[in-house]
Design an enzyme around this catalytic site. Structure first.
Site, short mmCIF file in Angstrom:
data_model
loop_
_atom_site.label_atom_id
_atom_site.label_comp_id
_atom_site.label_asym_id
_atom_site.label_seq_id
_atom_site.Cartn_x
_atom_site.Cartn_y
_atom_site.Cartn_z
CG ASP A 1 42.54 68.13 93.94
OD1 ASP A 1 42.36 67.54 95.02
OD2 ASP A 1 43.16 69.19 93.85
CG ASN B 1 50.34 77.46 90.53
OD1 ASN B 1 49.39 77.23 91.28
ND2 ASN B 1 50.67 76.64 89.54
CG HIS C 1 47.02 74.94 91.88
ND1 HIS C 1 48.15 74.23 91.54
CD2 HIS C 1 46.73 74.57 93.14
CE1 HIS C 1 48.51 73.46 92.54
NE2 HIS C 1 47.67 73.65 93.54
CD GLU D 1 48.90 73.47 87.93
OE1 GLU D 1 48.84 74.47 88.68
OE2 GLU D 1 49.74 72.57 88.08
C1 GLP Z 1 47.63 70.86 95.95
C2 GLP Z 1 46.16 70.42 95.75
C3 GLP Z 1 45.19 71.50 96.07
C4 GLP Z 1 45.65 72.21 97.32
C5 GLP Z 1 46.91 72.96 97.02
C6 GLP Z 1 47.58 73.52 98.25
O1 GLP Z 1 48.42 70.63 94.85
N1 GLP Z 1 45.87 69.94 94.45
O2 GLP Z 1 43.91 70.92 96.20
O3 GLP Z 1 44.69 73.14 97.75
O4 GLP Z 1 47.81 72.22 96.22
O5 GLP Z 1 48.14 72.52 99.03
P1 GLP Z 1 48.71 72.77 100.46
O6 GLP Z 1 47.54 72.93 101.37
O7 GLP Z 1 49.51 71.55 100.78
O8 GLP Z 1 49.55 74.01 100.42
#
Ligand code: GLP
Length: 240
Positions: free
Chosen positions: A67, A136, A138, A143
């Site tokens: 992403d 959440n 995702h 989402e």
């Molecule tokens: C972000 C990214 C995801 C990631 C997730 C968790 O918003 N878009 O690809 O896996 O949220 O992030 P983190 O590892 O910082 O908790």
């Protein structure tokens, strides 16, 4: 789903690095899918250590990032382009031509998303997709929704995601409102998936995934339908 329980973040990163290293040793031209976040940072620094010790060669590895924010120039320190280069690509021997990241800084992000999906489909397929989960539930930036998406597409970020991600920006107002992400279909077409989960704030989403129904309001729950998923989960995420 295979669940590997580990004590903490460091052990999670260590285990994940072993799995990725084994994959690259077995198949030097492996296609990886990667994401950005706090969760994979330990893994990336261990992969750099493997490379520096001469134990891993990335010269034939190809990557597709999962992403990217829409609207952030690629040299913005919060863009996933910038962070991937800083945290991994600039420190290993990847061929720049083998690195693919969705384009979020473009006049037509929808067309860029379609191009990206085409490129993935034209490749031999993602061998190993590594990702974390959002608070959440995702995955990538897919989402909670009323349906599962298919291909790479542009999404509107939910307010809670922008608030969670605001820790990396000056304020929540600076967090982009849109992102481009591999779709649930793109993710599910990967041959193997490695999910890394650490910390109390992921407990609820993880429990909904493991014990709840498969439903688009918990995007990560779709992984139950994938034939080859390994989850590495630390104590705080597992026990809350
Ligand atoms: C972000 C990214 C995801 C990631 C997730 C968790 O918003 N878009 O690809 O896996 O949220 O992030 P983190 O590892 O910082 O908790």
């Amino acid at each position: 789903m295979k669940i590997i329980e580990v004590s903490d973040y460091n052990e999670m990163s260590q285990k994940a690095a072993e799995i990725v290293a084994e994959q690259i040793k077995e198949k030097p031209d492996t296609i990886l899918a990667l994401n950005v976040g706090s969760t994979p940072m330990g893994l990336y620094s261990l992969l750099i250590d493997y490379y520096k010790r001469g134990e891993l060669d990335f010269s034939q590895v190809r990557t597709f990032n999962i992403d990217e924010y829409v609207g952030l120039p690629e040299d913005n320190p919060q863009s996933y382009h910038y962070l991937m280069h800083k945290q991994l690509f600039s420190q290993i021997n990847m061929d720049p031509d083998n690195i693919n990241i969705p384009k979020g800084y473009t006049e037509d992000p929808d067309a860029a998303a379609e191009d990206y999906e085409r490129k993935i489909k034209k490749s031999k397929g993602i061998d190993l997709l590594i990702m974390g989960i959002g608070v959440n539930g995702h995955i990538g930036f897919n989402e909670p929704d009323d349906h599962f998406s298919d291909d790479t597409h542009v999404v509107e970020l939910q307010e809670n995601t922008r608030i969670v991600n605001a820790r990396f920006f000056d304020s929540v107002d600076h967090v982009p409102t849109k992102a481009v992400t591999m779709g649930i279909g793109t993710i599910m077409r990967a041959k193997k998936i490695l999910l890394i989960v650490s910390g109390k704030n992921k407990h609820e989403a993880l429990m909904n995934c493991i014990y709840g129904d498969v439903k688009p309001s918990v995007p990560v729950s779709i992984l139950k339908f994938h034939p080859n998923v390994t989850m590495i989960v630390d104590n705080e995420a597992f026990y809350g």
